[in-house]
Design a protein around this motif. Structure first.
Motif, PDB file in Angstrom:
ATOM      1  N   GLN A  94       0.820  -1.197   0.000  1.00  0.00           N
ATOM      2  CA  GLN A  94       0.000   0.000   0.000  1.00  0.00           C
ATOM      3  C   GLN A  94       0.861   1.257   0.000  1.00  0.00           C
ATOM      4  O   GLN A  94       0.422   2.303  -0.440  1.00  0.00           O
ATOM      5  N   ASN A  95       2.086   1.182   0.461  1.00  0.00           N
ATOM      6  CA  ASN A  95       2.990   2.324   0.436  1.00  0.00           C
ATOM      7  C   ASN A  95       3.641   2.500  -0.923  1.00  0.00           C
ATOM      8  O   ASN A  95       4.229   3.531  -1.191  1.00  0.00           O
ATOM      9  N   ALA A  96       3.579   1.483  -1.778  1.00  0.00           N
ATOM     10  CA  ALA A  96       4.236   1.545  -3.068  1.00  0.00           C
ATOM     11  C   ALA A  96       3.406   2.305  -4.104  1.00  0.00           C
ATOM     12  O   ALA A  96       3.951   2.775  -5.086  1.00  0.00           O
ATOM     13  N   ILE A  97       2.129   2.424  -3.898  1.00  0.00           N
ATOM     14  CA  ILE A  97       1.253   3.101  -4.854  1.00  0.00           C
ATOM     15  C   ILE A  97       1.088   4.550  -4.413  1.00  0.00           C
ATOM     16  O   ILE A  97       0.617   4.825  -3.312  1.00  0.00           O
ATOM     17  N   THR A  98       1.464   5.461  -5.294  1.00  0.00           N
ATOM     18  CA  THR A  98       1.337   6.884  -4.977  1.00  0.00           C
ATOM     19  C   THR A  98      -0.132   7.308  -5.083  1.00  0.00           C
ATOM     20  O   THR A  98      -0.930   6.627  -5.724  1.00  0.00           O
ATOM     21  N   SER A 108      -9.867  -4.976 -16.469  1.00  0.00           N
ATOM     22  CA  SER A 108      -8.635  -5.669 -16.844  1.00  0.00           C
ATOM     23  C   SER A 108      -7.466  -4.700 -16.885  1.00  0.00           C
ATOM     24  O   SER A 108      -6.354  -5.030 -16.441  1.00  0.00           O
ATOM     25  N   TRP A 109      -7.702  -3.509 -17.401  1.00  0.00           N
ATOM     26  CA  TRP A 109      -6.639  -2.501 -17.465  1.00  0.00           C
ATOM     27  C   TRP A 109      -6.257  -2.056 -16.049  1.00  0.00           C
ATOM     28  O   TRP A 109      -5.077  -1.830 -15.760  1.00  0.00           O
ATOM     29  N   ALA A 110      -7.235  -1.968 -15.161  1.00  0.00           N
ATOM     30  CA  ALA A 110      -6.942  -1.616 -13.771  1.00  0.00           C
ATOM     31  C   ALA A 110      -6.036  -2.669 -13.136  1.00  0.00           C
ATOM     32  O   ALA A 110      -5.106  -2.327 -12.395  1.00  0.00           O
ATOM     33  N   CYS A 111      -6.257  -3.934 -13.442  1.00  0.00           N
ATOM     34  CA  CYS A 111      -5.397  -5.001 -12.922  1.00  0.00           C
ATOM     35  C   CYS A 111      -3.973  -4.843 -13.438  1.00  0.00           C
ATOM     36  O   CYS A 111      -3.005  -5.017 -12.692  1.00  0.00           O
ATOM     37  N   VAL A 112      -3.830  -4.512 -14.720  1.00  0.00           N
ATOM     38  CA  VAL A 112      -2.501  -4.286 -15.296  1.00  0.00           C
ATOM     39  C   VAL A 112      -1.817  -3.127 -14.583  1.00  0.00           C
ATOM     40  O   VAL A 112      -0.642  -3.207 -14.216  1.00  0.00           O
ATOM     41  N   LEU A 113      -2.545  -2.042 -14.365  1.00  0.00           N
ATOM     42  CA  LEU A 113      -1.967  -0.883 -13.687  1.00  0.00           C
ATOM     43  C   LEU A 113      -1.532  -1.220 -12.264  1.00  0.00           C
ATOM     44  O   LEU A 113      -0.451  -0.816 -11.829  1.00  0.00           O
ATOM     45  N   ILE A 114      -2.360  -1.962 -11.545  1.00  0.00           N
ATOM     46  CA  ILE A 114      -2.012  -2.331 -10.173  1.00  0.00           C
ATOM     47  C   ILE A 114      -0.728  -3.148 -10.162  1.00  0.00           C
ATOM     48  O   ILE A 114       0.184  -2.879  -9.377  1.00  0.00           O
ATOM     49  N   LEU A 115      -0.653  -4.137 -11.040  1.00  0.00           N
ATOM     50  CA  LEU A 115       0.559  -4.956 -11.103  1.00  0.00           C
ATOM     51  C   LEU A 115       1.783  -4.103 -11.416  1.00  0.00           C
ATOM     52  O   LEU A 115       2.836  -4.253 -10.798  1.00  0.00           O
ATOM     53  N   ARG A 116       1.651  -3.209 -12.379  1.00  0.00           N
ATOM     54  CA  ARG A 116       2.768  -2.333 -12.753  1.00  0.00           C
ATOM     55  C   ARG A 116       3.196  -1.450 -11.582  1.00  0.00           C
ATOM     56  O   ARG A 116       4.368  -1.334 -11.274  1.00  0.00           O
ATOM     57  N   PHE A 117       2.218  -0.823 -10.937  1.00  0.00           N
ATOM     58  CA  PHE A 117       2.521   0.152  -9.899  1.00  0.00           C
ATOM     59  C   PHE A 117       3.168  -0.477  -8.670  1.00  0.00           C
ATOM     60  O   PHE A 117       3.922   0.188  -7.962  1.00  0.00           O
ATOM     61  N   ILE A 118       2.874  -1.740  -8.390  1.00  0.00           N
ATOM     62  CA  ILE A 118       3.500  -2.381  -7.234  1.00  0.00           C
ATOM     63  C   ILE A 118       4.769  -3.132  -7.622  1.00  0.00           C
ATOM     64  O   ILE A 118       5.376  -3.789  -6.786  1.00  0.00           O
ATOM     65  N   GLY A 119       5.180  -3.010  -8.891  1.00  0.00           N
ATOM     66  CA  GLY A 119       6.475  -3.527  -9.291  1.00  0.00           C
ATOM     67  C   GLY A 119       6.490  -4.902  -9.918  1.00  0.00           C
ATOM     68  O   GLY A 119       7.547  -5.509 -10.034  1.00  0.00           O
ATOM     69  N   TYR A 120       5.344  -5.419 -10.319  1.00  0.00           N
ATOM     70  CA  TYR A 120       5.285  -6.728 -10.958  1.00  0.00           C
ATOM     71  C   TYR A 120       5.131  -6.584 -12.466  1.00  0.00           C
ATOM     72  O   TYR A 120       4.564  -5.598 -12.943  1.00  0.00           O
ATOM     73  N   ASN A 121       5.590  -7.564 -13.190  1.00  0.00           N
ATOM     74  CA  ASN A 121       5.430  -7.595 -14.638  1.00  0.00           C
ATOM     75  C   ASN A 121       4.083  -8.246 -14.947  1.00  0.00           C
ATOM     76  O   ASN A 121       3.888  -9.430 -14.641  1.00  0.00           O
ATOM     77  N   PRO A 122       3.132  -7.520 -15.550  1.00  0.00           N
ATOM     78  CA  PRO A 122       1.817  -8.095 -15.841  1.00  0.00           C
ATOM     79  C   PRO A 122       1.878  -9.361 -16.697  1.00  0.00           C
ATOM     80  O   PRO A 122       1.014 -10.218 -16.588  1.00  0.00           O
ATOM     81  N   LEU A 123       2.913  -9.493 -17.513  1.00  0.00           N
ATOM     82  CA  LEU A 123       3.021 -10.671 -18.371  1.00  0.00           C
ATOM     83  C   LEU A 123       3.296 -11.949 -17.590  1.00  0.00           C
ATOM     84  O   LEU A 123       3.151 -13.042 -18.129  1.00  0.00           O
ATOM     85  N   HIS A 124       3.667 -11.827 -16.333  1.00  0.00           N
ATOM     86  CA  HIS A 124       3.829 -13.018 -15.501  1.00  0.00           C
ATOM     87  C   HIS A 124       2.487 -13.526 -15.001  1.00  0.00           C
ATOM     88  O   HIS A 124       2.413 -14.633 -14.463  1.00  0.00           O
ATOM     89  N   TYR A 125       1.417 -12.736 -15.171  1.00  0.00           N
ATOM     90  CA  TYR A 125       0.121 -13.085 -14.613  1.00  0.00           C
ATOM     91  C   TYR A 125      -1.005 -13.163 -15.635  1.00  0.00           C
ATOM     92  O   TYR A 125      -2.051 -13.733 -15.326  1.00  0.00           O
ATOM     93  N   ILE A 126      -0.827 -12.560 -16.800  1.00  0.00           N
ATOM     94  CA  ILE A 126      -1.859 -12.614 -17.835  1.00  0.00           C
ATOM     95  C   ILE A 126      -1.222 -13.037 -19.152  1.00  0.00           C
ATOM     96  O   ILE A 126      -0.029 -12.805 -19.364  1.00  0.00           O
ATOM     97  N   PRO A 127      -2.000 -13.641 -20.048  1.00  0.00           N
ATOM     98  CA  PRO A 127      -1.444 -14.059 -21.342  1.00  0.00           C
ATOM     99  C   PRO A 127      -0.937 -12.863 -22.160  1.00  0.00           C
ATOM    100  O   PRO A 127      -1.484 -11.762 -22.083  1.00  0.00           O
ATOM    101  N   GLN A 128       0.091 -13.107 -22.947  1.00  0.00           N
ATOM    102  CA  GLN A 128       0.689 -12.039 -23.750  1.00  0.00           C
ATOM    103  C   GLN A 128      -0.315 -11.462 -24.733  1.00  0.00           C
ATOM    104  O   GLN A 128      -0.351 -10.251 -24.961  1.00  0.00           O
ATOM    105  N   ARG A 129      -1.158 -12.310 -25.309  1.00  0.00           N
ATOM    106  CA  ARG A 129      -2.153 -11.835 -26.268  1.00  0.00           C
ATOM    107  C   ARG A 129      -3.130 -10.859 -25.603  1.00  0.00           C
ATOM    108  O   ARG A 129      -3.468  -9.817 -26.160  1.00  0.00           O
ATOM    109  N   THR A 130      -3.561 -11.197 -24.404  1.00  0.00           N
ATOM    110  CA  THR A 130      -4.466 -10.316 -23.659  1.00  0.00           C
ATOM    111  C   THR A 130      -3.770  -9.006 -23.307  1.00  0.00           C
ATOM    112  O   THR A 130      -4.338  -7.922 -23.467  1.00  0.00           O
ATOM    113  N   TYR A 131      -2.522  -9.107 -22.856  1.00  0.00           N
ATOM    114  CA  TYR A 131      -1.761  -7.910 -22.505  1.00  0.00           C
ATOM    115  C   TYR A 131      -1.573  -7.005 -23.725  1.00  0.00           C
ATOM    116  O   TYR A 131      -1.752  -5.785 -23.629  1.00  0.00           O
TER     117      TYR A 131
END
Length: 99
Positions: free
Chosen positions: A13-17, A34-57
């Motif tokens: 929770q401290n990682a998200i401005t 779905s885009w909100a999930c991508v943003l959350i993953l990005r903002f906390i330092g995770y690569n969204p491609l580790h959690y969703i298919p590349q085609r979807t991303y």
């Protein structure tokens, strides 16, 4: 069933401005869950491609690239690794570059 959360994951929770949180809330309000999930993953330092298919991303990036550049021109993804099996975390500074 017992589940333990490491302390590094509990402090995200401290990682998200506040600006990033507002962007996530606006995205959810627009119905782009779905885009909100991508943003959350990005903002906390995770690569969204580790959690969703590349085609979807790729589809989400295409649909939201104009939206993202208009909202936050300082963050543009660069060379996202596409390996889903890669378990090493990439630092957010390696994923995003600034203009």
């Amino acid at each position: 069933m017992n589940y333990q959360v490491s302390s590094s994951q509990t402090n995200f929770q401290n990682a998200i401005t506040p600006e990033e949180l507002n962007q996530i809330i606006e995205t959810i309000a627009d119905g782009k869950y779905s885009w909100a999930c991508v943003l959350i993953l990005r903002f906390i330092g995770y690569n969204p491609l580790h959690y969703i298919p590349q085609r979807t991303y790729s589809r989400l990036m295409k649909e939201n690239s104009q939206f993202e550049t208009a909202k936050t021109p300082q963050k543009i993804p660069v060379n996202m690794p596409s390996s889903v099996n890669n378990t090493s975390r990439v630092a957010s500074s390696q994923i995003f570059s600034t203009n």
